[in-house]
Design an enzyme around this catalytic site. Sequence first.
Site, PDB file in Angstrom:
ATOM      1  CE1 TYR A 230      -5.751  10.367  11.493  1.00 32.87           C
ATOM      2  CE2 TYR A 230      -7.447   8.888  12.325  1.00 32.87           C
ATOM      3  CZ  TYR A 230      -6.160   9.362  12.369  1.00 32.87           C
ATOM      4  OH  TYR A 230      -5.269   8.852  13.281  1.00 32.87           O
ATOM      5  N   GLY A 231      -8.524   7.836   8.159  1.00 35.79           N
ATOM      6  CA  GLY A 231      -8.836   6.425   8.374  1.00 35.79           C
ATOM      7  C   GLY A 231      -8.111   5.880   9.589  1.00 35.79           C
TER       8      GLY A 231
ATOM      9  CB  ALA B 250      -2.935  -0.682   0.304  1.00 36.20           C
ATOM     10  CB  SER B 251       0.892  -3.856  -2.070  1.00 38.75           C
ATOM     11  OG  SER B 251       1.356  -5.170  -2.319  1.00 38.75           O
TER      12      SER B 251
ATOM     13  CE1 TYR C  58       8.699  -0.295   3.418  1.00 39.61           C
ATOM     14  CE2 TYR C  58       7.641  -2.110   2.251  1.00 39.61           C
ATOM     15  CZ  TYR C  58       7.556  -0.993   3.058  1.00 39.61           C
ATOM     16  OH  TYR C  58       6.339  -0.575   3.510  1.00 39.61           O
TER      17      TYR C  58
ATOM     18  CG  PHE D 167      -2.357   0.439  14.156  1.00 40.30           C
ATOM     19  CD1 PHE D 167      -3.035   0.186  15.340  1.00 40.30           C
ATOM     20  CD2 PHE D 167      -1.008   0.090  14.087  1.00 40.30           C
ATOM     21  CE1 PHE D 167      -2.393  -0.379  16.418  1.00 40.30           C
ATOM     22  CE2 PHE D 167      -0.356  -0.476  15.169  1.00 40.30           C
ATOM     23  CZ  PHE D 167      -1.054  -0.723  16.344  1.00 40.30           C
TER      24      PHE D 167
ATOM     25  N   GLY E 232     -12.922  12.745  -2.704  1.00 41.77           N
ATOM     26  CA  GLY E 232     -14.070  12.448  -1.858  1.00 41.77           C
ATOM     27  C   GLY E 232     -13.712  11.450  -0.782  1.00 41.77           C
TER      28      GLY E 232
ATOM     29  N   GLY F  20      -4.707   6.562  10.111  1.00 41.36           N
ATOM     30  CA  GLY F  20      -3.634   7.486  10.501  1.00 41.36           C
ATOM     31  C   GLY F  20      -2.237   6.961  10.272  1.00 41.36           C
TER      32      GLY F  20
ATOM     33  CB  THR G 189      -2.721   4.612  -0.310  1.00 37.49           C
ATOM     34  OG1 THR G 189      -3.086   3.431   0.419  1.00 37.49           O
ATOM     35  CG2 THR G 189      -2.953   5.829   0.559  1.00 37.49           C
TER      36      THR G 189
END
Length: 598
Positions: free
Chosen positions: A175-176, A258-259, A518, A247, A312, A178, A256
């Site tokens: 969990y990072g 991310a961008s 988007y 957050f 992991g 959320g 993930t």
Amino acid sequence: MTKCVTLISVLTLNLLATPFWQILILIMEIMKWNGWGYSDSRFFFNKKGQAEFTGKRYKLSGLIIPALKDWFESTFGASLQHKTPATPILNSSAVHPPTLNETFVEELKSTGIPFSHDAEDRVFRAHGHCLHEIFALREGKFGRVPDMVIWPNCHNDVVKVVELASKHNVCLIPYGGGTSVSSALECPPEETRSIVSLDTSQMNHILWIDEKNLTAHVEAGIVGQDLERLLNESGYCTGHEPDSMEFSSLGGWVATRASGMKKNIYGNIEDLVVHIKMVTPRGVIEKSCQGPRMSTGPDIHHFIMGSEGTLGVVTEVTMKIRPMPEYQKYGSVVFPNFEQGVACLREVARQRCAPASIRLMDNEQFKFGHALKPQVSSIFTSFLDGLKKFYITKFKGFDPNRLCVATLLFEGDRERVLQHEKQVYDIAAKFGGLAAGEDNGQRGYMLTFVIAYLRDLGMDYYVIGESFETSVPWDRVLDICQNVKERIVRECKDKGVQFPPLSTCRVTQTYDAGACVYFYFAFNYRGLSDPVHVYEQVEHAAREEILANGGSLSHHHGVGKLRKEWMRETVSSVGLGMLKSVKDFVDPNNIFGNRNLL
């Protein structure tokens, strides 16, 4: 000579003398448990029917937003008389009691690593921010939640936890921040083992900054806003700014792929990462050196990036950093229609002169953004706004129901920024674009961080909505935008939605070969017995339409459990088999059993 600096996050500095459990209580009070963001920040309609935004954290805070009510009611057929307030307090008795692995707990106690099985701690880490997750919380409904939460303080703590989990066959879910919107944090309901949420939030330090190599070594639990603030204090930045950067965590970005909104200058997360350390049930994965590039077979970093907590826990990351930009300037361009706006963005990408950020809103989003404009403080300002509107619509002949707007952000050396700005505006003019001012550009980026709070306001009045994204080749951008928006409208009608939905899009990131698009959609669900199910059916159909039109499964949100049904057709049966083979070797007992991706 290389200068190495050790930094500690501001939160930790301010609370060093505070007991750990009091820190956790403070964090729970600061953050909403059943909605987006800070507890003191939200949209609401006052007694006069005017919208306001509470708190003091954002530029919109404390301001009146006079046009939002009319836009909200006319767009959704909603009424301020029809309210569906959220459950205000988390009812601990409604949460299933934990299933604890007692031998695991006993050995964990000997390590001194903090843990909890309180209902509030478990619920807070049992979800991300998919619509169905937040909708259930607002109604006080809880499904399977973690049985325990553990807070490691460093890489070695994670090693101990993973070893114990492997020994006692306990399921771990990292969990990072959320902020997941792919159901990635949901506990698999079929999991019978004890589930432990491994919360990395206390691993929030910048361990060193190397000014010679322009790199920083950072613990993966740090959230974006803390990372940038601490680097800024030393004169540096990463430039990685996803919309969730307040957050979301560094480890989450890696997990993930991310961008960020400024990727044109700084790159996506895969361009920023120099080195990753990850703890798996087989041991620690890391490279032997931190060279800028290696030709040593397939890059193991690319098995880690995008692994979504299935292999992991990412514990430490070395990232590229840059000196803070000398100069920053916002801008905006209004186009007569979306087609010409897309053509402009394509040409900017072709000439490889994209500013730090360039984002194009369609007409519906333009109207939405206008509805969020705060009340002006003077007659003169209102007069100027009227002149601008007259010039664009009457003198230049732009149709208010077709025009669209691009927001711009330039960063770097002042002289180069000004040259760059002229180049981009000259290209825009060739496609009928008119400069629309710095204020509109800056306001557009300010709204990036408050727009997520609008979903909570909508749910207060029977309106549910969500965003989802894709990447697509340039020659398919217009078709995918039109076809997906039309599919959403059609599906809503077929599924019994009684009010016309909002179906809109924006182009948010550009590349040589394509762009990220988007989509946003929302509808008034009054009259529906199971609105979340209807919403999920519509979103599923929209994703099918994206894939049928040549779009990707995801540009940066990831797969999670929400989209994994399409993984086989996305990466092929052989590709999926490769991923499964890595999983089987690294984690043969499925200790990291969140069941994302596979």
